[in-house]
Design a protein around this motif. Structure first.
Motif, mmCIF file in Angstrom:
data_model
loop_
_atom_site.group_PDB
_atom_site.id
_atom_site.type_symbol
_atom_site.label_atom_id
_atom_site.label_comp_id
_atom_site.label_asym_id
_atom_site.label_seq_id
_atom_site.Cartn_x
_atom_site.Cartn_y
_atom_site.Cartn_z
ATOM 1 N N ILE A 1 50.483 50.668 -22.249
ATOM 2 C CA ILE A 1 51.804 50.378 -22.053
ATOM 3 C C ILE A 1 52.560 51.336 -21.463
ATOM 4 C CG2 ILE A 1 51.843 47.981 -23.786
ATOM 5 C CD1 ILE A 1 53.186 50.126 -25.485
ATOM 6 N N PRO B 1 55.634 53.912 -21.398
ATOM 7 C CA PRO B 1 56.348 54.506 -22.487
ATOM 8 C C PRO B 1 57.767 53.639 -22.304
ATOM 9 C CG PRO B 1 55.388 56.518 -21.227
ATOM 10 C CD PRO B 1 55.272 55.103 -20.650
ATOM 11 N N SER B 2 58.299 53.382 -23.687
ATOM 12 C CA SER B 2 59.512 52.397 -23.754
ATOM 13 C C SER B 2 60.587 53.530 -23.412
ATOM 14 C CB SER B 2 59.399 51.834 -25.129
ATOM 15 O OG SER B 2 59.688 52.842 -26.134
ATOM 16 N N PRO B 3 61.747 53.014 -22.723
ATOM 17 C CA PRO B 3 62.800 53.776 -22.175
ATOM 18 C C PRO B 3 63.698 54.022 -23.513
ATOM 19 C CG PRO B 3 63.108 51.470 -21.331
ATOM 20 C CD PRO B 3 61.596 51.581 -22.171
ATOM 21 N N THR B 4 64.491 55.184 -23.602
ATOM 22 C CA THR B 4 65.001 55.417 -25.071
ATOM 23 C C THR B 4 66.293 56.368 -24.530
ATOM 24 O OG1 THR B 4 65.299 56.352 -27.221
ATOM 25 C CG2 THR B 4 63.755 57.183 -25.900
#
Length: 735
Positions: A445, A447-450
């Motif tokens: 997946i 990397p999820s935004p933060t």
């Protein structure tokens, strides 16, 4: 009755036995068969070779095991001939575009079976071939796991089987090639390997402790660094030969090979990489049986680059296909002469029905330059003959290969066992088995935004926020006694405001000055890249190059301390070790080929007792914007200078320990002021973690009235001058 005697019903419609349906008895007389239609083929289409079974018994074949055996060629005891003799080994002959009679290194019947089976399966359409491939390879369904493609899993497979030969390379005696893991990087190269699965695996395993260089053909199969989800692509530097980042990456061009070699050597202290990976290939659809011939120059050039940039003692792995021709086997023979050990290996993650194998080479010998020069000459000749009826048929005479009985027998045995397995693989279906290479079982997946604030809290994991808001204590005549234990301190020349820098991948870099409430600001107008999950204490410095009108100004990051490097928390390490790791990290992320990027450097650290060395590097220079008036400048080790604002003084020994120097042995030792214990070894509780260094740091501001250079005339007696501080150090440090 209707089901038992259908002809009675059909007779009413004009049916007569022996004749077809229709007014004049025309039409089909035979029974209509059950449909054998497959996929999207036209109805009734028969694929040549599929109307009968392959005469191959694959049931006796055992299931592939993750516990694979490595078969090495015998060690070569021959010396490499001089380059003049090697050049005589090259044979030019009529171009040959057939493989059927290449039986010097494989049994005739086995060769025929391989070619026959491959020809049969070439007729399958795409979807059918994919399904057959999945059934024939138990490892097919693992795909790339969370890597960008299957190549990463093949590299994980080989790294596992060869005892971490690539991610933890060792020499022939078992000693690590990377001797000091705190300061030395693992250097590797990845050629003809876009989109970069091999490199993504290595960087996932090693993180910022490795630095990669890559060259591959520009275009749709270029490196896809934006898709490195499992690792940080900032640690990988593509370089495409002549033209650098703007080159074409064509490995068959001699100019590209020479320029890539120069670039890699220049950036590895002229030693070369610890290992090189090569995974070149191209579509040979419709000509699969000629794959070995069509890709011969590609194989040669990958080996040539391997010999050009790998350091002595280093390793090499390269994809090969069929190895039936004297040309291909000659290349393997040259590797056999150049490396301590060589193996031809088919990983279980490689599809069993294809010709793919990897030549794995361990321990590059010294003195291999003649072979490199020989292959360079052969490549020049291949380019000259590219559109002619002639071709290079041998790089090593066939008689020379056959006369080395040990090599010849092993080569033949390897080919025949591979051919036997390949023929069976084209007819078998096996079940999927588990993954054994320590790759986590999780999906790939992005990397999820933060946001920066959330990422910061995630990285520091509940640390006391007050730590980050501490202000440095200004050094003055009233508190100079703080540095009386001179050996406990290090110092660095300041040139700007301290700030925390947070790297969130690529150009997503944020700054915070440590003031509460917390406000992270994007680092704008600044072109550099940092791996995600990186937290540093830095200064943003305006560096200057040259003087007068020709002077250039560039913004750069100067690292004062490191907290977290690409997810590795180093706050509890000794200050010296943190600085060493930061130096290594900077070497990994720096891209020498990108002159458009702002530099990242680690501050030069001085022992307090060596402070006089700093003043030697101070001089008055005319800078832009100074109205022609000389200003105090500090020149760093890279010949760039900046305007210093003072000195950071860092305490590196934790109370109640202090460092002393023995008058008798002249050695430094640690002394506990409470327990009175003394030891030459570093006590673990004497290490000052980041938060202690940050809390107890001092700052000697070189403001107006502070004289630190002989040309400065203004002196405020209430402020510390160079003479005051040096005299204090001399009194308190007497080794």
């Amino acid at each position: 009755m209707d089901g038992s005697y259908p002809f009675l019903k059909d007779a009413k419609m004009g049916y007569r036995e022996g004749e077809g349906l229709g007014k004049f008895g025309q039409g089909r007389k035979e029974i209509v068969e059950a449909s054998m239609q497959r996929g999207r083929r036209g109805l009734g289409l028969k694929i040549k070779g599929f109307d009968g079974d392959l005469d191959v018994d694959w049931h006796e074949e055992s299931e592939p095991s993750a516990y694979e055996q490595v078969e090495w060629f015998p060690e070569c005891s021959l010396e490499i001939p001089p380059v003049a003799e090697l050049r005589q080994w090259m044979v030019i002959d009529q171009r040959k575009m057939e493989i059927e009679n290449e039986t010097n290194f494989c049994d005739q019947e086995l060769l025929s079976n391989v070619l026959k089976c491959k020809s049969v399966f070439d007729e399958l359409e795409g979807e059918e071939m994919r399904r057959a491939r999945t059934r024939s390879n138990p490892y097919e369904t693992i795909r790339g796991v969370f890597f960008l493609n299957r190549a990463a899993m093949k590299m994980a497979n080989m790294d596992h089987v060869f005892d971490s030969m690539f991610t933890n390379p060792r020499d022939s005696s078992g000693k690590p090639l990377v001797r000091d893991k705190d300061t030395e990087l693992l250097y590797f190269a990845d050629v003809c390997a876009g989109p970069g699965g091999f490199s993504e695996y290595v960087l996932w395993r090693k993180r910022w402790h490795a630095k990669g260089f890559g060259m591959t053909l520009k275009g749709p199969n270029d490196f896809k660094m934006e898709d490195f989800f499992a690792a940080s692509s900032e640690l990988f530097e593509p370089y495409y030969g002549e033209g650098g980042v703007d080159g074409d990456g064509d490995i068959t061009r001699p100019e590209n090979i020479s320029e890539f070699r120069r670039f890699v050597l220049e950036n590895t202290d002229w030693k070369g990489v610890h290992f090189l990976m090569a995974d070149g290939g191209f579509s040979v659809e419709g000509q699969e049986n000629l794959q070995e011939i069509l890709s011969k120059q590609l194989l040669l050039c990958q080996i040539l680059v391997g010999l050009s940039v790998t350091r002595t003692g280093g390793h090499f792995v390269c994809k090969t296909f069929d190895l039936f021709t004297p040309f291909s086997v000659g290349l393997i023979y040259l590797l056999y002469m150049c490396f301590e050990r060589v193996s031809l290996f088919k990983p279980v993650t490689s599809r069993p029905a294809n010709s793919e194998r990897y030549v794995v080479c361990r321990g590059l010998r010294s003195g291999t330059e003649p072979v490199r020069d020989h292959l360079f000459t052969v490549n020049l000749k291949l380019n000259l003959l590219r559109n002619s009826e002639q071709d290079v048929s041998c790089v090593v005479p066939l008689d020379t290969i056959k006369s080395d009985t040990a090599f010849y027998k092993h080569m033949q045995l390897s080919n025949e066992s591979h051919a036997t397995a390949q023929v069976k693989a084209l007819a078998k279906i096996h079940a999927f088995i588990r993954n054994p290479w320590l790759i986590p079982d999780k999906a790939r997946i992005a990397p999820s935004p933060t946001d920066a604030k959330s990422k910061f809290y995630e990285l520091i994991q509940g640390s006391d926020m007050e730590t980050f808001s501490y202000k440095a204590t200004l050094l003055s005549p009233e508190n100079i006694e703080k540095i009386s234990h001179v050996l406990d301190y290090r110092c660095m020349v300041a040139g700007g405001q301290q700030t925390f820098l947070l790297g969130m991948g690529k150009c997503q870099i944020y700054l915070w000055d440590g003031v509460i409430p917390m406000r992270w600001k994007k680092l704008e107008s600044f072109k550099t890249e940092l791996p995600r999950d990186t937290l540093l204490l830095v200064e943003i410095i305006q560096e200057l190059k040259g003087e007068g009108k020709a002077q250039r100004r560039i913004s750069s990051v100067h690292i004062l301390d490191a907290l977290i490097l690409n997810g590795t928390d180093i706050r509890e390490q000794h200050f010296n070790q943190r600085i060493q790791m930061a130096e290594k990290f900077v070497k990994a992320v720096s891209k020498r080929s990108r002159s458009d990027m702002n530099p990242i450097r680690v501050k030069e650290v001085y022992r307090l007792e060596e402070m006089e060395r700093i003043f030697v590097r101070l001089e008055m220079k005319i800078t832009k914007g100074s109205s022609g008036m000389p200003r105090l400048s500090y020149t760093g080790r890279d010949d760039r200078h900046f305007l210093p604002t003072g000195l950071h003084i860092i305490k590196t020994v934790n109370d109640p320990w202090t460092m002393c120097c023995s008058r008798n042995s002249k050695r430094k030792y640690f002394h506990n002021t409470q327990s009175k214990e003394s030891t030459y070894e570093l006590p673990p509780d004497s290490i000052t973690p980041f938060h202690v260094c940050y809390f107890e740091r001092l700052f000697w501001a070189w403001e107006d009235g502070v004289r630190v250079h002989d040309s400065q005339t203004r002196h405020n007696a209430e402020k510390l001058s160079k003479e005051d501080v040096l005299n204090f150090i001399q009194v308190h440090y007497q080794p």
